[in-house]
Design an enzyme around this catalytic site. Sequence first.
Site, PDB file in Angstrom:
ATOM      1  N   MET A 142      12.302  18.196 -31.129  1.00  0.00           N
ATOM      2  CA  MET A 142      11.945  19.568 -30.933  1.00  0.00           C
ATOM      3  C   MET A 142      12.179  20.393 -32.173  1.00  0.00           C
ATOM      4  O   MET A 142      12.926  21.348 -32.139  1.00  0.00           O
ATOM      5  CB  MET A 142      12.721  20.140 -29.783  1.00  0.00           C
ATOM      6  CG  MET A 142      14.150  20.353 -30.133  1.00  0.00           C
ATOM      7  SD  MET A 142      15.289  20.148 -28.841  1.00  0.00           S
ATOM      8  CE  MET A 142      15.004  18.509 -28.360  1.00  0.00           C
ATOM      9  N   PRO A 143      11.542  20.032 -33.224  1.00  0.00           N
ATOM     10  CA  PRO A 143      11.755  20.834 -34.425  1.00  0.00           C
ATOM     11  C   PRO A 143      11.139  22.220 -34.315  1.00  0.00           C
ATOM     12  O   PRO A 143      10.137  22.415 -33.624  1.00  0.00           O
ATOM     13  CB  PRO A 143      11.083  20.018 -35.527  1.00  0.00           C
ATOM     14  CG  PRO A 143      10.119  19.150 -34.830  1.00  0.00           C
ATOM     15  CD  PRO A 143      10.660  18.904 -33.459  1.00  0.00           C
TER      16      PRO A 143
END
Length: 136
Positions: A1-2
Amino acid sequence: MPFARISLQRGKSPAYLRTLADQLHRALVETFEVPPDDRFQIIHQHDADELIVDRDYFGGPRSADYVLIHLTAGRPRSAATKQAFYRRAVALLGEAPGLRPQDVMIVIASTQAEDWSFAGGVASLLDAPLAAEAQP
């Protein structure tokens, strides 16, 4: 989940910005273990005097098309995964919107699960059952 912050000099078209964001996300999905629907990006455009970079430090020469991509990742990745991502991102950004490799800088910072609240005032990755219950 950058979470991606993309910084560049002001003046590019909306189509250019969208292509830049799309190609970055494609590289993340293909090489950085990111699901296709996990996309959070902000584009910061700066006046020329607000984006101060050394034109030659560790790579250059950099041009006015310089782009800084700062990723905040939800978990650490291996050095090999990061290297594959750097290579793929530069290749895709070279294809479209046409960035030179010297004009792409990427910085990755990793966080812990408790550092993320996507909504609802909960630590989304720690309180996943609570977050799911809060969904309408």
